[in-house]
Motif scaffolding. Sequence first.
Motif, mmCIF file in Angstrom:
data_model
loop_
_atom_site.group_PDB
_atom_site.id
_atom_site.type_symbol
_atom_site.label_atom_id
_atom_site.label_comp_id
_atom_site.label_asym_id
_atom_site.label_seq_id
_atom_site.Cartn_x
_atom_site.Cartn_y
_atom_site.Cartn_z
ATOM 1 N N ALA A 46 0.833 -1.209 0.000
ATOM 2 C CA ALA A 46 0.000 0.000 0.000
ATOM 3 C C ALA A 46 0.865 1.256 0.000
ATOM 4 O O ALA A 46 1.936 1.295 0.620
ATOM 5 N N VAL A 47 0.381 2.284 -0.657
ATOM 6 C CA VAL A 47 1.119 3.536 -0.812
ATOM 7 C C VAL A 47 1.391 4.209 0.532
ATOM 8 O O VAL A 47 2.380 4.922 0.682
ATOM 9 N N VAL A 48 0.542 3.983 1.523
ATOM 10 C CA VAL A 48 0.738 4.632 2.821
ATOM 11 C C VAL A 48 1.906 4.016 3.598
ATOM 12 O O VAL A 48 2.473 4.659 4.480
ATOM 13 N N GLU A 55 9.687 10.339 3.109
ATOM 14 C CA GLU A 55 9.816 11.782 3.311
ATOM 15 C C GLU A 55 11.134 12.128 4.003
ATOM 16 O O GLU A 55 11.789 13.109 3.642
ATOM 17 N N HIS A 56 11.520 11.320 4.973
ATOM 18 C CA HIS A 56 12.787 11.572 5.670
ATOM 19 C C HIS A 56 13.978 11.378 4.724
ATOM 20 O O HIS A 56 14.927 12.167 4.744
ATOM 21 N N VAL A 57 13.913 10.337 3.911
ATOM 22 C CA VAL A 57 14.991 10.087 2.943
ATOM 23 C C VAL A 57 15.062 11.234 1.941
ATOM 24 O O VAL A 57 16.148 11.727 1.615
ATOM 25 N N ALA A 58 13.905 11.697 1.470
ATOM 26 C CA ALA A 58 13.871 12.811 0.518
ATOM 27 C C ALA A 58 14.412 14.094 1.163
ATOM 28 O O ALA A 58 15.116 14.866 0.511
ATOM 29 N N GLU A 59 14.104 14.298 2.437
ATOM 30 C CA GLU A 59 14.632 15.462 3.154
ATOM 31 C C GLU A 59 16.157 15.403 3.224
ATOM 32 O O GLU A 59 16.841 16.407 3.044
ATOM 33 N N CYS A 60 16.680 14.224 3.439
ATOM 34 C CA CYS A 60 18.130 14.036 3.463
ATOM 35 C C CYS A 60 18.719 14.380 2.096
ATOM 36 O O CYS A 60 19.753 15.041 1.999
ATOM 37 N N GLY A 61 18.054 13.953 1.031
ATOM 38 C CA GLY A 61 18.520 14.273 -0.321
ATOM 39 C C GLY A 61 18.543 15.771 -0.560
ATOM 40 O O GLY A 61 19.483 16.302 -1.151
ATOM 41 N N GLY A 62 17.524 16.469 -0.060
ATOM 42 C CA GLY A 62 17.492 17.922 -0.198
ATOM 43 C C GLY A 62 18.627 18.591 0.553
ATOM 44 O O GLY A 62 19.261 19.530 0.060
ATOM 45 N N ALA A 63 18.902 18.095 1.757
ATOM 46 C CA ALA A 63 19.995 18.658 2.552
ATOM 47 C C ALA A 63 21.335 18.427 1.855
ATOM 48 O O ALA A 63 22.194 19.321 1.824
ATOM 49 N N LEU A 64 21.514 17.241 1.283
ATOM 50 C CA LEU A 64 22.760 16.963 0.566
ATOM 51 C C LEU A 64 22.887 17.831 -0.686
ATOM 52 O O LEU A 64 23.984 18.282 -1.027
ATOM 53 N N THR A 65 21.770 18.085 -1.347
ATOM 54 C CA THR A 65 21.791 18.946 -2.537
ATOM 55 C C THR A 65 22.191 20.370 -2.162
ATOM 56 O O THR A 65 22.984 21.011 -2.858
ATOM 57 N N ARG A 66 21.674 20.856 -1.042
ATOM 58 C CA ARG A 66 22.062 22.201 -0.581
ATOM 59 C C ARG A 66 23.534 22.221 -0.162
ATOM 60 O O ARG A 66 24.260 23.193 -0.438
ATOM 61 N N ALA A 67 23.995 21.157 0.461
ATOM 62 C CA ALA A 67 25.414 21.074 0.838
ATOM 63 C C ALA A 67 26.289 21.058 -0.405
ATOM 64 O O ALA A 67 27.355 21.687 -0.441
ATOM 65 N N ARG A 68 25.838 20.360 -1.443
ATOM 66 C CA ARG A 68 26.600 20.311 -2.694
ATOM 67 C C ARG A 68 26.696 21.706 -3.314
ATOM 68 O O ARG A 68 27.750 22.113 -3.799
ATOM 69 N N ARG A 69 25.591 22.441 -3.296
ATOM 70 C CA ARG A 69 25.598 23.816 -3.830
ATOM 71 C C ARG A 69 26.615 24.665 -3.073
ATOM 72 O O ARG A 69 27.388 25.417 -3.668
ATOM 73 N N ALA A 70 26.642 24.547 -1.749
ATOM 74 C CA ALA A 70 27.584 25.315 -0.943
ATOM 75 C C ALA A 70 29.022 24.932 -1.285
ATOM 76 O O ALA A 70 29.901 25.804 -1.385
ATOM 77 N N LEU A 71 29.285 23.651 -1.483
ATOM 78 C CA LEU A 71 30.631 23.210 -1.829
ATOM 79 C C LEU A 71 31.036 23.702 -3.217
ATOM 80 O O LEU A 71 32.170 24.122 -3.427
ATOM 81 N N VAL A 72 30.098 23.697 -4.153
ATOM 82 C CA VAL A 72 30.367 24.221 -5.499
ATOM 83 C C VAL A 72 30.725 25.705 -5.420
ATOM 84 O O VAL A 72 31.672 26.159 -6.061
ATOM 85 N N GLU A 73 29.983 26.451 -4.618
ATOM 86 C CA GLU A 73 30.284 27.880 -4.462
ATOM 87 C C GLU A 73 31.643 28.075 -3.797
ATOM 88 O O GLU A 73 32.399 28.972 -4.167
ATOM 89 N N GLY A 74 31.959 27.245 -2.814
ATOM 90 C CA GLY A 74 33.279 27.303 -2.194
ATOM 91 C C GLY A 74 34.383 26.992 -3.182
ATOM 92 O O GLY A 74 35.446 27.625 -3.175
ATOM 93 N N HIS A 75 34.134 26.019 -4.067
ATOM 94 C CA HIS A 75 35.090 25.652 -5.115
ATOM 95 C C HIS A 75 35.369 26.853 -6.012
ATOM 96 O O HIS A 75 36.530 27.191 -6.289
#
Length: 116
Positions: A46-48, A55-75
Amino acid sequence: MSDRNELGRQMAEKLYAAERALDAALAEIGDLSALMTRGRMDHGIAVVVGQEALEHVAECGGALTRARRALVEGHKQLARDARLMRIAWTGLGGPLEAKPEDGPRLVPAGRLRQAA
């Protein structure tokens, strides 16, 4: 350590290692999300079930994506600083890869050409 170029080389190696680690983590999170979703569908669950975990896994992915953006800017900032200080930083025995502001990296193949 008095040789700035050696410092730059070491920093470049650590920076690339951090970038690779973030990319690997993002890929694993994507694979996990896909497995959770496809696995549920393939096994008629069932979908539920697992929604909150997804949702927690997706939130982690979002946090990693933001961390990647910060590292790219630092680069980009490290590259600008190195140019200003005339530090020739190279990583892993070769020049650093092209930065986004250097333009796209396309390899001509056959009759295809980059559009203007």
